[in-house]
Every structure is written in C-alpha cells, then in structure tokens.
Design a protein around this motif. Structure first.
Motif, PDB file in Angstrom:
ATOM      1  N   VAL A  26       4.714  14.284   6.923  1.00 14.46           N
ATOM      2  CA  VAL A  26       3.441  14.441   6.215  1.00 14.46           C
ATOM      3  C   VAL A  26       2.881  13.039   5.993  1.00 14.46           C
ATOM      4  O   VAL A  26       3.478  12.231   5.297  1.00 14.46           O
ATOM      5  CB  VAL A  26       3.642  15.166   4.872  1.00 14.46           C
ATOM      6  CG1 VAL A  26       2.288  15.365   4.185  1.00 14.46           C
ATOM      7  CG2 VAL A  26       4.345  16.499   5.082  1.00 14.46           C
ATOM      8  N   TRP A  27       1.757  12.766   6.609  1.00 18.47           N
ATOM      9  CA  TRP A  27       1.199  11.417   6.608  1.00 18.47           C
ATOM     10  C   TRP A  27       0.128  11.269   5.533  1.00 18.47           C
ATOM     11  O   TRP A  27      -0.696  12.152   5.342  1.00 18.47           O
ATOM     12  CB  TRP A  27       0.578  11.088   7.958  1.00 18.47           C
ATOM     13  CG  TRP A  27       1.554  11.081   9.094  1.00 18.47           C
ATOM     14  CD1 TRP A  27       1.806  12.092   9.975  1.00 18.47           C
ATOM     15  CD2 TRP A  27       2.413  10.002   9.477  1.00 18.47           C
ATOM     16  NE1 TRP A  27       2.765  11.713  10.882  1.00 18.47           N
ATOM     17  CE2 TRP A  27       3.156  10.432  10.604  1.00 18.47           C
ATOM     18  CE3 TRP A  27       2.630   8.718   8.978  1.00 18.47           C
ATOM     19  CZ2 TRP A  27       4.085   9.620  11.228  1.00 18.47           C
ATOM     20  CZ3 TRP A  27       3.551   7.905   9.611  1.00 18.47           C
ATOM     21  CH2 TRP A  27       4.277   8.351  10.721  1.00 18.47           C
ATOM     22  N   ARG A  28       0.164  10.121   4.856  1.00 21.36           N
ATOM     23  CA  ARG A  28      -0.861   9.767   3.880  1.00 21.36           C
ATOM     24  C   ARG A  28      -1.162   8.275   4.019  1.00 21.36           C
ATOM     25  O   ARG A  28      -0.331   7.523   4.507  1.00 21.36           O
ATOM     26  CB  ARG A  28      -0.387  10.052   2.455  1.00 21.36           C
ATOM     27  CG  ARG A  28      -0.249  11.537   2.156  1.00 21.36           C
ATOM     28  CD  ARG A  28       0.241  11.751   0.749  1.00 21.36           C
ATOM     29  NE  ARG A  28       0.394  13.170   0.441  1.00 21.36           N
ATOM     30  CZ  ARG A  28       0.989  13.639  -0.638  1.00 21.36           C
ATOM     31  NH1 ARG A  28       1.520  12.795  -1.503  1.00 21.36           N
ATOM     32  NH2 ARG A  28       1.078  14.936  -0.863  1.00 21.36           N
ATOM     33  N   PRO A  29      -2.334   7.844   3.562  1.00 22.03           N
ATOM     34  CA  PRO A  29      -2.610   6.398   3.599  1.00 22.03           C
ATOM     35  C   PRO A  29      -1.538   5.642   2.815  1.00 22.03           C
ATOM     36  O   PRO A  29      -1.125   6.057   1.741  1.00 22.03           O
ATOM     37  CB  PRO A  29      -3.981   6.276   2.935  1.00 22.03           C
ATOM     38  CG  PRO A  29      -4.607   7.627   3.141  1.00 22.03           C
ATOM     39  CD  PRO A  29      -3.480   8.616   3.066  1.00 22.03           C
TER      40      PRO A  29
ATOM     41  N   GLN B   7      -3.483   2.248   8.330  1.00 20.09           N
ATOM     42  CA  GLN B   7      -2.065   2.555   8.509  1.00 20.09           C
ATOM     43  C   GLN B   7      -1.663   3.681   7.564  1.00 20.09           C
ATOM     44  O   GLN B   7      -2.005   3.690   6.388  1.00 20.09           O
ATOM     45  CB  GLN B   7      -1.240   1.296   8.233  1.00 20.09           C
ATOM     46  CG  GLN B   7       0.241   1.475   8.516  1.00 20.09           C
ATOM     47  CD  GLN B   7       0.982   0.150   8.569  1.00 20.09           C
ATOM     48  OE1 GLN B   7       0.504  -0.793   9.180  1.00 20.09           O
ATOM     49  NE2 GLN B   7       2.136   0.081   7.925  1.00 20.09           N
ATOM     50  N   GLU B   8      -0.905   4.632   8.115  1.00 17.65           N
ATOM     51  CA  GLU B   8      -0.439   5.780   7.348  1.00 17.65           C
ATOM     52  C   GLU B   8       1.069   5.697   7.154  1.00 17.65           C
ATOM     53  O   GLU B   8       1.769   5.077   7.947  1.00 17.65           O
ATOM     54  CB  GLU B   8      -0.779   7.079   8.093  1.00 17.65           C
ATOM     55  CG  GLU B   8      -2.256   7.280   8.340  1.00 17.65           C
ATOM     56  CD  GLU B   8      -2.505   8.459   9.262  1.00 17.65           C
ATOM     57  OE1 GLU B   8      -3.090   9.457   8.802  1.00 17.65           O
ATOM     58  OE2 GLU B   8      -2.089   8.377  10.433  1.00 17.65           O
TER      59      GLU B   8
ATOM     60  N   ALA C 175       5.879   4.356   9.254  1.00 14.48           N
ATOM     61  CA  ALA C 175       4.453   4.035   9.233  1.00 14.48           C
ATOM     62  C   ALA C 175       3.849   4.301  10.608  1.00 14.48           C
ATOM     63  O   ALA C 175       4.540   4.245  11.627  1.00 14.48           O
ATOM     64  CB  ALA C 175       4.223   2.586   8.823  1.00 14.48           C
ATOM     65  N   ARG C 176       2.546   4.582  10.600  1.00 12.36           N
ATOM     66  CA  ARG C 176       1.846   4.888  11.854  1.00 12.36           C
ATOM     67  C   ARG C 176       0.453   4.272  11.816  1.00 12.36           C
ATOM     68  O   ARG C 176      -0.225   4.281  10.796  1.00 12.36           O
ATOM     69  CB  ARG C 176       1.734   6.407  12.028  1.00 12.36           C
ATOM     70  CG  ARG C 176       0.904   6.826  13.238  1.00 12.36           C
ATOM     71  CD  ARG C 176       0.880   8.338  13.409  1.00 12.36           C
ATOM     72  NE  ARG C 176       0.106   9.023  12.380  1.00 12.36           N
ATOM     73  CZ  ARG C 176      -0.114  10.337  12.366  1.00 12.36           C
ATOM     74  NH1 ARG C 176       0.410  11.108  13.302  1.00 12.36           N
ATOM     75  NH2 ARG C 176      -0.835  10.877  11.400  1.00 12.36           N
TER      76      ARG C 176
ATOM     77  N   LEU D  56       4.528  -3.524  11.577  1.00 12.63           N
ATOM     78  CA  LEU D  56       3.358  -2.797  12.046  1.00 12.63           C
ATOM     79  C   LEU D  56       2.108  -3.274  11.320  1.00 12.63           C
ATOM     80  O   LEU D  56       1.037  -3.405  11.925  1.00 12.63           O
ATOM     81  CB  LEU D  56       3.565  -1.295  11.844  1.00 12.63           C
ATOM     82  CG  LEU D  56       2.537  -0.382  12.500  1.00 12.63           C
ATOM     83  CD1 LEU D  56       2.501  -0.588  14.016  1.00 12.63           C
ATOM     84  CD2 LEU D  56       2.833   1.079  12.174  1.00 12.63           C
ATOM     85  N   ALA D  57       2.232  -3.572  10.027  1.00  7.83           N
ATOM     86  CA  ALA D  57       1.090  -4.103   9.287  1.00  7.83           C
ATOM     87  C   ALA D  57       0.670  -5.464   9.837  1.00  7.83           C
ATOM     88  O   ALA D  57      -0.516  -5.787   9.887  1.00  7.83           O
ATOM     89  CB  ALA D  57       1.435  -4.214   7.803  1.00  7.83           C
TER      90      ALA D  57
END
Length: 539
Positions: free
Chosen positions: A75-78, A92-93, A116-117, A145-146
């Motif tokens: 479940v992705w969120r900011p 990035q989520e 993270a995505r 990733l950031a």
C-alpha cells in the motif's frame, strides 16, 4: 552528515556512504505502527500501496509469477518528510513489506522492511521495474532512491518504475542492537586500526567483547542480517509488485547482492548493472573485501596527491606540497606525529589521532569532492595554533543499532579466520607493504569470534545464465579495486561485459561525472545494448 553515513562508511563498500553531502531524508511511519513512531534520519517509508491500485489478480496459482501468491500487497503513500523539509518533486512513495524473519519457517514470525518507489514520468515508455540496491552493508535504499532517483529516471528516459528497500537493520526496517559500549562504536574503533606500535591486543579484546555482546543480545533478528535474506526480501518485493522480471542496479556491496540475486534467480532478471564490484570468492567475501582496501587505497592515493600538489590549490590555502610525490611522505609523517602526540580537536572528547587521520583519508578517497576537506584537516593539524575540525562522521559514536547491523552483516555471511590464525603477523606485513592503511584491512574483527546457528554458505558466481549483465568499474577504486572486480568479471564469463572508467573513486554510474560511462550504462538499461567486448571510458 547523518549517523547513517557514518554507518555505511564502516566497511567502505558503499558509494553512497562516501558522498560528502546528502539530500533530505524521508521519515515515514510504518503501517500498523504507532502514529508517532520515530524513524532515524534516513528512515524509510511505511508499508502502503498507491491509492487506486490493487494487486494483480490471476485465475489460478499456476499462473502467478514466482513468489507472488506468498507476498502481501503493498500500500503506497507519499513519503513523510522531516518537519520543514521540502517534498521531493518526483513524488517518491513509501510502503512496508512484511517478510518472514526466517525463510525456513515461512509461517512463523514476520518483520517489516521499508520500501520506496519513484514511478516513471513517461508511462508510455515504461519497460518495467528497476531495483536500486544500496551498498554498505548498512546503506539505506530509500535514501539512495531519494538521492539518485530523479537523475536515474532522466537517464533511463522513464523506462522504469524505480524501487528500493532498506535492508534489514537499516532505517525503518526491522532493527536490532548488541548493546555495544559507546567507546567501541566510533568509526575509528569499529574499524580495527592497530595501535601506533602495530599491536593488535586492544583490537582483539574489543572484537571479542563485541562478538560476545551480539551473541548475547542480538537475537534472531540480528542473525537474519545476511545477503541471502536481502536477496530473498528483494524477490518477495518483486512478487508483491506483480513483476515476473525486474532489472537491477547494485552499487558496491549492492552489486554483490545483485549478482547473488541473478545467480539464484536468472529467469527473474531482465537487465543487471554491477557498479563497483568486489571479489566474489565465496571463501573470503567480506573478509577479502576488507583486505582489498589496502591495495585499493594505494592505487587511489596518487589522485589525491596530484590534486593536493596542484598550483591551483595555492589560492585556496589547500596546497600540501610542490610535487605529488611529496604528499604521501608528508601525510605519513603527520600521522606518525599524531600517533605520538594527538591534537585537541573541535570535539573535546575526540582528539585527532594518527588513526583518526588515516580513517579520514579512507573516507575521502571515495570521491574527489571530499579532497578539500581532507586537505583542510591536514593543514589544521600542521598548524601548532590550529584546532582541527573533525569530519562529522568521525566526531562521535554511531547508535548501537547502526553499529550492530554493520558488524552483523559482514560476520553473518561467511566464516572469517579464527583469532589464532595469525592476525598479528598479517598486520605487520600489511603495514610494511601498505603504510597508508597501517594494517587495518587485515586486522582482527568481531567476526573472528562470531557464533553461528548454522554454517554460512556464500554463493559461488558462475557463467551459467543469460547474457544480461553490465559491469562498470573505476580503474582506481579505494574500496573495491579493479583486481577484485576482474575476478567477478571472470566468474561471470559471457554473461557480462565490463566498462572501466578512468575516473578514480567509488560508485561510477551517475556518480563519477564520466559522461561516457554513464551513457554506456544508460543505453544498456534503456535498449539492452551492451558493448560487443569489454571497453574503457577515459576520464
């Protein structure tokens, strides 16, 4: 510089760890955790998948991608940001992946791994998912990733959703501590620098003490910090994303993780980039990587010497000598002087010693961008009236969980030589051969006293599998020198091609400034095209 950076520098297998500056860190809150759960500065996201999306559905288990049916949906969120920090423009989520603590007991206890995505900004060009694997051991994939996501998304022309995780023990993933005393958690004590006279007695006692604390206090979580479990967690993540295949970019220690993944799951790898790679000899793995730092530093130091003797440094007040050949004798003499008479620094509890100066050198050799800070430290130490300013990563102890993770990750993977195997003799020989590292890379560590639930079985790399691997490597890498990378190249045979880069340092793709090397890797990720044979990109 954050405590994460200090942690990742411990065994200097991480390109990200060597960076002099870091971007703002995400600090997500884990799904199902108390709302106020504190996350370390480089903590990762929580476990959640983007609104409006749902896990792929299949008509029967037989049609499912490998591991998908056993993976919980994401479940992705900011990603939440520290107070006052700007939200990354790329969106990035964050999510949390639940994985078995012990894959031998898949129905038993589970633990959280932070993920993270950064989704493609060109959906029509999307090819699939690219895993960004951090180095270390101890580096944060969420933070990497950031740092690199926007540049990577542009370089690959939106061909991928970019995904990374914080390995166990890092960031907001499951953590464990040994209870290591603060005095033993400084970078310069976690590293086994011999005493000024070459004695290893204090290193031996400290290593024994640390190993005993980890055996007593670390528990099954600490014992789960292994390359094999990171590979298993990555495959669980692939399944949770609904991908039959993924591409991977592994840097430093992360390149070894990527190579192990490809060896274990050749049918699940689309394209693989190995960036700054160590010797894959399964009998040495982490032990051999550390030992290789001695010749690596010797090969890299002339770059710093040329920079520090350049007349351009005169106006900056950073010129150390008139000729490059004079810089190493100057540095070694200063280190010996500090061995005898440490200098008070800007940190009252941390005087500048010879070993602390040597450790500062090791850190600085990763990137040309760190040369000015090292030269300034040398100048300050030479000035009788000066008060040297310590680099942040050397100014205090690491948190216990960070220090414990770094020790455990390198000790769990392979059995190191025992305490009676001649460390003092090897240190004496290495000090004479490689004075810049003073015997540290071959000295005793807690791994000599480590206890195992079962005998570790490191992966042997072979040439069996698809020809879908591209390696990129500096000619003068202080941490994973070319000689070790060539052993990985030989083991992979026709599966791989290698591009060497004339720029010195560690972490080449999107990190060295070499446009030729970046172009070769980007073209491979976008089109699949590799050089017909191994090639070189001059500086």
């Amino acid at each position: 510089m954050t405590h994460w950076t200090r942690r990742a520098l411990l065994f200097t297998l991480s390109a990200a760890a060597a960076a002099a500056t870091l971007t703002a860190a995400v600090t997500p809150v884990a799904h199902g955790s108390p709302a106020g759960r504190a996350a370390p500065p480089l903590a990762p996201p929580s476990s959640l998948m983007s609104p409006g999306t749902s896990p792929p559905s299949f008509t029967s288990p037989a049609m499912s991608p490998p591991s998908l049916m056993s993976s919980s949906p994401l479940v992705w969120r900011p990603c939440e940001q520290p107070a006052g920090a700007p939200v990354p423009a790329g969106g990035q989520e964050c999510a949390v992946l639940r994985v078995p603590l012990d894959y031998g007991d898949p129905g038993g206890r589970t633990v959280e791994v932070a993920v993270a995505r950064l989704r493609t900004d060109r959906p029509d060009a999307r090819r699939g998912t690219l895993f960004v694997i951090p180095g270390g051991p101890g580096s944060s994939g969420v933070q990497r990733l950031a740092q690199k996501g926007e540049a990577l998304r542009a370089a690959t022309e939106g061909a991928y959703d970019l995904v990374s995780l914080d390995p166990r023990g890092v960031g907001s993933s499951v953590r464990a501590g040994c209870g290591i005393p603060a005095a033993d958690r400084h970078l310069v004590t976690l590293r086994s620098w011999p005493a000024p006279d070459g004695s290893t007695a204090a290193n031996t006692e400290r290593s024994r003490r640390t190993a005993e604390l980890c055996a007593r206090n670390g528990g099954p979580v600490l014992r789960s910090f292994t390359t094999e479990n990171e590979v298993r967690d990555l495959d669980r993540l692939r399944g949770a994303l609904g991908e039959r295949k993924v591409s991977l970019w592994g840097s430093s220690y992360g390149s070894y993780v990527g190579a192990v993944y490809a060896q274990r799951h050749p049918d699940r790898v689309d394209r693989l980039v190995l960036d700054s790679t160590g010797d894959p000899d399964p009998g040495r793995v982490a032990y051999g990587w550390l030992a290789n730092m001695a010749p690596g530093a010797a090969e890299r130091f002339p770059d710093f010497a040329a920079w520090a003797a350049d007349p351009a440094r005169e106006a900056e007040g950073l010129r150390l000598a008139r000729r490059p050949g004079d810089v190493q004798p100057l540095f070694l003499a200063l280190a010996r002087q500090l061995d005898r008479h440490p200098r008070a620094s800007d940190v009252p509890s941390a005087p500048l010693t010879g070993n602390l100066l040597r450790q500062a050198l090791q850190n600085a050799l990763y990137s040309d961008a760190a040369f000015p800070r090292l030269a300034r430290l040398v100048k300050e130490a030479q000035d009788p009236r000066g008060r040297p300013v310590l680099p942040p990563e050397l100014a205090g102890p690491l948190p216990d969980e960070d220090a414990s993770m770094t020790v455990a990750a390198v000790c769990n993977d392979v059995r190191w030589p025992g305490p009676a195997s001649g460390y003092a003799r090897r240190v004496a020989a290495d000090r004479a051969r490689h004075p810049l590292t003073a015997g540290m890379p071959v000295n005793i560590t807690p791994c000599a006293f480590w206890t195992y639930d079962e005998e570790p079985r490191p992966t042997r790399m072979t040439d069996e599998g698809p020809s879908n691997i591209l390696m990129i490597q500096s000619l003068r890498d202080p941490s994973t020198p070319l000689a070790g990378a060539l052993k990985m190249r030989a083991a992979l045979g026709e599966r791989a091609r290698m591009v060497t880069v004339g720029q010195g340092g560690h972490g080449m793709y999107l990190g060295s400034g070499n446009a030729c090397g970046d172009r070769v890797v980007s073209d491979f990720l976008v089109t699949g095209a590799r050089p017909a044979r191994d090639t070189h990109c001059p500086n």
